[in-house]
Design an enzyme around this catalytic site. Sequence first.
Site, short mmCIF file in Angstrom:
data_model
loop_
_atom_site.label_atom_id
_atom_site.label_comp_id
_atom_site.label_asym_id
_atom_site.label_seq_id
_atom_site.Cartn_x
_atom_site.Cartn_y
_atom_site.Cartn_z
N ASP A 31 1.11 -1.09 -0.43
CA ASP A 31 -0.13 -0.32 -0.02
C ASP A 31 0.88 0.86 -0.04
O ASP A 31 2.50 0.97 0.21
CB ASP A 31 -0.59 -0.34 1.01
CG ASP A 31 -2.51 0.54 1.03
OD1 ASP A 31 -2.39 1.84 0.71
OD2 ASP A 31 -3.30 -0.33 0.98
N HIS B 137 -2.98 3.08 -4.95
CA HIS B 137 -2.65 3.43 -3.36
C HIS B 137 -1.12 2.23 -2.93
O HIS B 137 -0.49 1.31 -2.89
CB HIS B 137 -3.13 1.52 -2.70
CG HIS B 137 -4.53 1.80 -1.98
ND1 HIS B 137 -4.39 2.69 -0.94
CD2 HIS B 137 -5.62 2.23 -2.65
CE1 HIS B 137 -5.19 3.21 -0.85
NE2 HIS B 137 -6.58 2.37 -2.06
N GLU C 193 -10.12 2.97 -5.12
CA GLU C 193 -9.81 4.12 -5.24
C GLU C 193 -8.04 4.69 -5.54
O GLU C 193 -7.53 4.68 -5.59
CB GLU C 193 -9.35 4.34 -3.28
CG GLU C 193 -9.76 4.19 -2.23
CD GLU C 193 -9.58 4.20 -0.68
OE1 GLU C 193 -10.87 4.16 -0.26
OE2 GLU C 193 -9.01 3.49 -0.49
#
Length: 457
Positions: free
Chosen positions: A109, A179, A246
């Site tokens: 991440d 990410h 995202e």
Amino acid sequence: MQGELTVELSSLPHPEAYSLEVTPRGICIRVAQAEALSAAAQTLAQAVCTDAAGQAALPAMRVEDAPWLGHRGIMLDPCRHPISVEGTKKILRIMAHYKLNRLHWHLCDDQGWRLEIRKYPRLTETGSKRTESSDWQDQRIKDGRPVEFFYSQDEVRDIVAYAHSLGITIIPEIEIPGHASAAVAAYPELGNQDSPGFAPEVVTGWGVFTHVMAPNEFAFRFIEDVLTEVCELFPRAPYIHIGGDEVPRDQWQKSPAAQAFMQQLGMKRESEIQNYFTHHCAQVLRKLGRGMVGWDEIMCAPQLPQDTVVMAWRGMDHARIAAARGHRVILCPIQGFYFNFPQGRTPQNPFYSGLSDFDNINWQHVLNFDTSVPGNKVIGLQANLWSECIPDMRKLEFMLVPRICALAEAAWLPREQRPGEAHLGERIRRHYAWFDARQINFRQEDGTPRLFPDARK
Ligand code: ACM
């Protein structure tokens, strides 16, 4: 009791079905496949009691059992706060006790890359280190403590084998294309180097960040190489998780190279770049003989291959859409199965980290959550433990236990067959001794933890 133990393979109607017979003559276990042995063994272990003479004994019984869902999981996030090999094994043992059979391992991440990849050593040389972190109770404060952590491939093989011995399969996740700050900090060629202000670093705060992979040859090759090593490390994972959640489009909008890529392929919107990445992953994984699972945002890809598994986290609506499009679905809706969220408003508890979007996800809420989706495309249910606000094992266990008991019920039985709150509450109370004997922290009925936080905050 002294008697024989027999284990038989027999044709049962469900791959994870088992039957169990305990008589004065002995124990007979029947399973359809070896995978079901672990659940049968847990049932036996849980039935151990003491007889009139105070000796360990098993009651005579006959059990026929099979789970509702084949993927009963927990997601661990060692990126925001590291989780040691021993800590991971402890969680695996708790999972096995409750017949959970999938660990979704979120291995990279923005805040750190945690998996050794031989072909790209800088992923861990650079990407596994950050200078400090946001405080888990007050994001405005930085703690000044460097973090450096990754799992070597030997450690991964050890954990994978350990999980297997407990009947658990690990599903690794590589976040693509978002990410990606830690990966891009390690290999700037992976990023949109011509986007304004490009200065990737392993992130020290929490949130969603702009660094995403660039649609270039380096990135496509990187994905192929990394997924190839991942498949070698996780030989039993039926599907590999490619992230996909995202993904900000800002860098793609501002990068002349990304814009040229779009023009060349006749793309009209930046979202089509994410589609391209998703299809690339599907192609690579198909060649490697594996399936693909991703967060529900991957459904923005048109013609997403039908055999893609969708992990629905933004809510049950997304689960229903995925099922209606013919995808198999794993449920982990944020409204009920994000175990990083509080179990109630109990600021007196030392693990409390303030209010959040959903702050009353107690085990009762988990048990009663409506997981029904029309059709029969749901294959799994899991709880996610994002670790921004989980700095150590004490808090990790506090967030997991006893909610894991309700998760286990909800994954084993369809809603209408689950036990009621009173019944499960009584059973949970009887598990306290099991937790205590293993130094497992848990949330007590008054909202306080059984064990105090580690000395380190
Ligand atoms: C997620 O919580 N971003 C999957």
